[in-house]
Scaffold this active site. Structure first.
Site, PDB file in Angstrom:
ATOM      1  N   LYS A 281       0.836  -1.195   0.000  1.00 46.28           N
ATOM      2  CA  LYS A 281       0.000   0.000   0.000  1.00 46.28           C
ATOM      3  C   LYS A 281       0.881   1.260   0.000  1.00 46.28           C
ATOM      4  O   LYS A 281       2.105   1.167   0.231  1.00 46.28           O
ATOM      5  CB  LYS A 281      -0.918  -0.051   1.222  1.00 46.28           C
ATOM      6  CG  LYS A 281      -1.961  -1.188   1.171  1.00 46.28           C
ATOM      7  CD  LYS A 281      -2.787  -1.198   2.459  1.00 46.28           C
ATOM      8  CE  LYS A 281      -3.902  -2.214   2.421  1.00 46.28           C
ATOM      9  NZ  LYS A 281      -4.712  -2.181   3.670  1.00 46.28           N
TER      10      LYS A 281
ATOM     11  N   TYR B 138     -12.047  -3.418  -3.540  1.00 47.35           N
ATOM     12  CA  TYR B 138     -12.632  -3.661  -2.209  1.00 47.35           C
ATOM     13  C   TYR B 138     -14.144  -3.800  -2.340  1.00 47.35           C
ATOM     14  O   TYR B 138     -14.888  -3.146  -1.617  1.00 47.35           O
ATOM     15  CB  TYR B 138     -12.265  -2.517  -1.266  1.00 47.35           C
ATOM     16  CG  TYR B 138     -10.844  -2.553  -0.754  1.00 47.35           C
ATOM     17  CD1 TYR B 138     -10.393  -3.610   0.040  1.00 47.35           C
ATOM     18  CD2 TYR B 138      -9.950  -1.520  -1.020  1.00 47.35           C
ATOM     19  CE1 TYR B 138      -9.089  -3.649   0.536  1.00 47.35           C
ATOM     20  CE2 TYR B 138      -8.640  -1.555  -0.519  1.00 47.35           C
ATOM     21  CZ  TYR B 138      -8.230  -2.618   0.253  1.00 47.35           C
ATOM     22  OH  TYR B 138      -6.936  -2.644   0.754  1.00 47.35           O
TER      23      TYR B 138
ATOM     24  N   ASN C  12      -1.631  -0.216   7.446  1.00 44.67           N
ATOM     25  CA  ASN C  12      -1.124  -1.568   7.710  1.00 44.67           C
ATOM     26  C   ASN C  12      -0.289  -2.129   6.557  1.00 44.67           C
ATOM     27  O   ASN C  12      -0.112  -3.341   6.442  1.00 44.67           O
ATOM     28  CB  ASN C  12      -2.274  -2.492   8.110  1.00 44.67           C
ATOM     29  CG  ASN C  12      -3.351  -2.565   7.061  1.00 44.67           C
ATOM     30  OD1 ASN C  12      -3.176  -2.036   5.960  1.00 44.67           O
ATOM     31  ND2 ASN C  12      -4.456  -3.225   7.368  1.00 44.67           N
TER      32      ASN C  12
ATOM     33  N   HIS D 169      -1.799  -5.402   1.529  1.00 40.02           N
ATOM     34  CA  HIS D 169      -3.053  -6.143   1.340  1.00 40.02           C
ATOM     35  C   HIS D 169      -2.696  -7.538   0.851  1.00 40.02           C
ATOM     36  O   HIS D 169      -1.734  -7.697   0.105  1.00 40.02           O
ATOM     37  CB  HIS D 169      -3.916  -5.435   0.279  1.00 40.02           C
ATOM     38  CG  HIS D 169      -4.980  -6.317  -0.287  1.00 40.02           C
ATOM     39  ND1 HIS D 169      -6.217  -6.442   0.294  1.00 40.02           N
ATOM     40  CD2 HIS D 169      -4.986  -7.165  -1.356  1.00 40.02           C
ATOM     41  CE1 HIS D 169      -6.936  -7.321  -0.395  1.00 40.02           C
ATOM     42  NE2 HIS D 169      -6.213  -7.768  -1.403  1.00 40.02           N
TER      43      HIS D 169
ATOM     44  N   GLU E  20      -9.253 -10.633  -7.638  1.00 42.57           N
ATOM     45  CA  GLU E  20      -8.247  -9.571  -7.548  1.00 42.57           C
ATOM     46  C   GLU E  20      -7.154  -9.732  -8.617  1.00 42.57           C
ATOM     47  O   GLU E  20      -6.725  -8.750  -9.211  1.00 42.57           O
ATOM     48  CB  GLU E  20      -7.631  -9.560  -6.143  1.00 42.57           C
ATOM     49  CG  GLU E  20      -8.647  -9.098  -5.096  1.00 42.57           C
ATOM     50  CD  GLU E  20      -8.179  -9.305  -3.662  1.00 42.57           C
ATOM     51  OE1 GLU E  20      -7.004  -9.662  -3.440  1.00 42.57           O
ATOM     52  OE2 GLU E  20      -9.010  -9.095  -2.750  1.00 42.57           O
TER      53      GLU E  20
HETATM   54  P1  IDP Z   1      -7.469  -7.201   5.676  1.00 45.41           P
HETATM   55  O1  IDP Z   1      -6.713  -6.127   4.918  1.00 45.41           O
HETATM   56  O2  IDP Z   1      -6.670  -7.719   6.843  1.00 45.41           O
HETATM   57  O3  IDP Z   1      -8.000  -8.301   4.793  1.00 45.41           O
HETATM   58  P2  IDP Z   1     -10.198  -6.155   5.792  1.00 45.41           P
HETATM   59  O4  IDP Z   1     -11.169  -6.429   6.882  1.00 45.41           O
HETATM   60  O5  IDP Z   1     -10.416  -6.817   4.460  1.00 45.41           O
HETATM   61  O6  IDP Z   1      -8.735  -6.490   6.360  1.00 45.41           O
HETATM   62  O7  IDP Z   1     -10.145  -4.571   5.602  1.00 45.41           O
HETATM   63  C1  IDP Z   1      -9.538  -3.996   4.477  1.00 45.41           C
HETATM   64  C2  IDP Z   1      -8.739  -2.779   4.900  1.00 45.41           C
HETATM   65  O8  IDP Z   1      -9.641  -1.787   5.423  1.00 45.41           O
HETATM   66  C3  IDP Z   1      -7.759  -3.017   6.046  1.00 45.41           C
HETATM   67  O9  IDP Z   1      -6.529  -3.563   5.618  1.00 45.41           O
HETATM   68  C4  IDP Z   1      -7.592  -1.604   6.574  1.00 45.41           C
HETATM   69  O10 IDP Z   1      -6.660  -0.855   5.785  1.00 45.41           O
HETATM   70  C5  IDP Z   1      -8.989  -1.013   6.395  1.00 45.41           C
HETATM   71  N1  IDP Z   1      -9.774  -1.127   7.632  1.00 45.41           N
HETATM   72  C6  IDP Z   1     -10.353  -2.234   8.154  1.00 45.41           C
HETATM   73  N2  IDP Z   1     -10.978  -1.964   9.316  1.00 45.41           N
HETATM   74  C7  IDP Z   1     -10.779  -0.641   9.547  1.00 45.41           C
HETATM   75  C8  IDP Z   1     -11.168   0.232  10.622  1.00 45.41           C
HETATM   76  O11 IDP Z   1     -11.816  -0.156  11.606  1.00 45.41           O
HETATM   77  N3  IDP Z   1     -10.763   1.537  10.502  1.00 45.41           N
HETATM   78  C9  IDP Z   1     -10.042   1.996   9.449  1.00 45.41           C
HETATM   79  N4  IDP Z   1      -9.654   1.201   8.433  1.00 45.41           N
HETATM   80  C10 IDP Z   1     -10.013  -0.099   8.474  1.00 45.41           C
HETATM   81 MG    MG Z   2      -9.426  -8.205   3.231  1.00 43.63          MG
END
Ligand code: IDP
Ligand code: MG
Length: 162
Positions: A10, A50, A126, A129, A140
């Site tokens: 990212k 997404y 984080n 992805h 994807e």
């Molecule tokens: P993942 O990336 O671990 O698969 P997902 O639940 O698919 O997690 O969420 C996608 C992305 O959305 C996360 O990597 C993060 O960047 C963002 N995200 C998820 N939950 C939150 C939140 O509570 N606040 C802000 N961003 C979030």
């Molecule tokens: Mg995800």
């Protein structure tokens, strides 16, 4: 089973110059890079990538995520290997860096908590992805890469991997 999975480094991962370190981990684990490109994501593409997030989270989190992914170029990579999808997810670690285990990419290089991010309407930075399951990986990879952009070759260490 040999699987293919999509990862994105990212914008924060690219800007923090973590590309080499992150890719080394996958290469060292025996995962083969079969496609790679650097690209800016626009709003429409973020929604496609997404596609299920709007249903899983609220609008605010989706908008925050969409902005985050459009902050700078991302590096998209397709990795191939035995059980690549779950192995890569394990190496990436939990979604929220404050919960991610040491030894995982998110655990080792980031620390923001979900609560802090949501309170201050900040991104959950984080770094990376990774496709969640077979269905997501297929969607994807097709979204990000054409067939011609995915390559077949043999790694010199490949006989160790099976
Ligand atoms: P993942 O990336 O671990 O698969 P997902 O639940 O698919 O997690 O969420 C996608 C992305 O959305 C996360 O990597 C993060 O960047 C963002 N995200 C998820 N939950 C939150 C939140 O509570 N606040 C802000 N961003 C979030
Ligand atoms: Mg995800």
């Amino acid at each position: 089973m040999i699987e293919q999975t999509l990862i994105l480094i990212k914008p924060d991962g690219v800007q923090r110059a973590l590309i080499g370190k992150i890719l080394s981990r996958f290469e060292d684990a025996g995962l083969k890079i079969i496609g790679m490109k650097m690209q800016w994501v626009d709003e429409e593409f973020a929604e496609k990538h997404y596609k299920d997030i709007k249903e899983r989270y609220d609008e605010k989190i989706f908008n925050n995520l969409s902005e985050y992914i459009r902050e700078g170029p991302v590096l998209a990579i397709v990795l191939e290997g035995v059980s690549a999808i779950p192995i890569v997810r394990k190496m990436v670690g939990s979604t929220y860096p404050s919960e991610a285990q040491p030894g995982t990419i998110r655990g080792d290089y980031s620390h923001i908590s979900k609560e802090h991010a949501n309170k201050h309407n900040k991104k959950v930075g984080n770094l990376i992805h990774a496709s969640a399951d077979e269905k997501d990986a297929k969607h994807e990879i097709n979204l990000w890469f054409t067939k011609e952009e995915l390559h077949t070759y043999t790694r010199t260490d490949e006989f160790h991997l099976v």
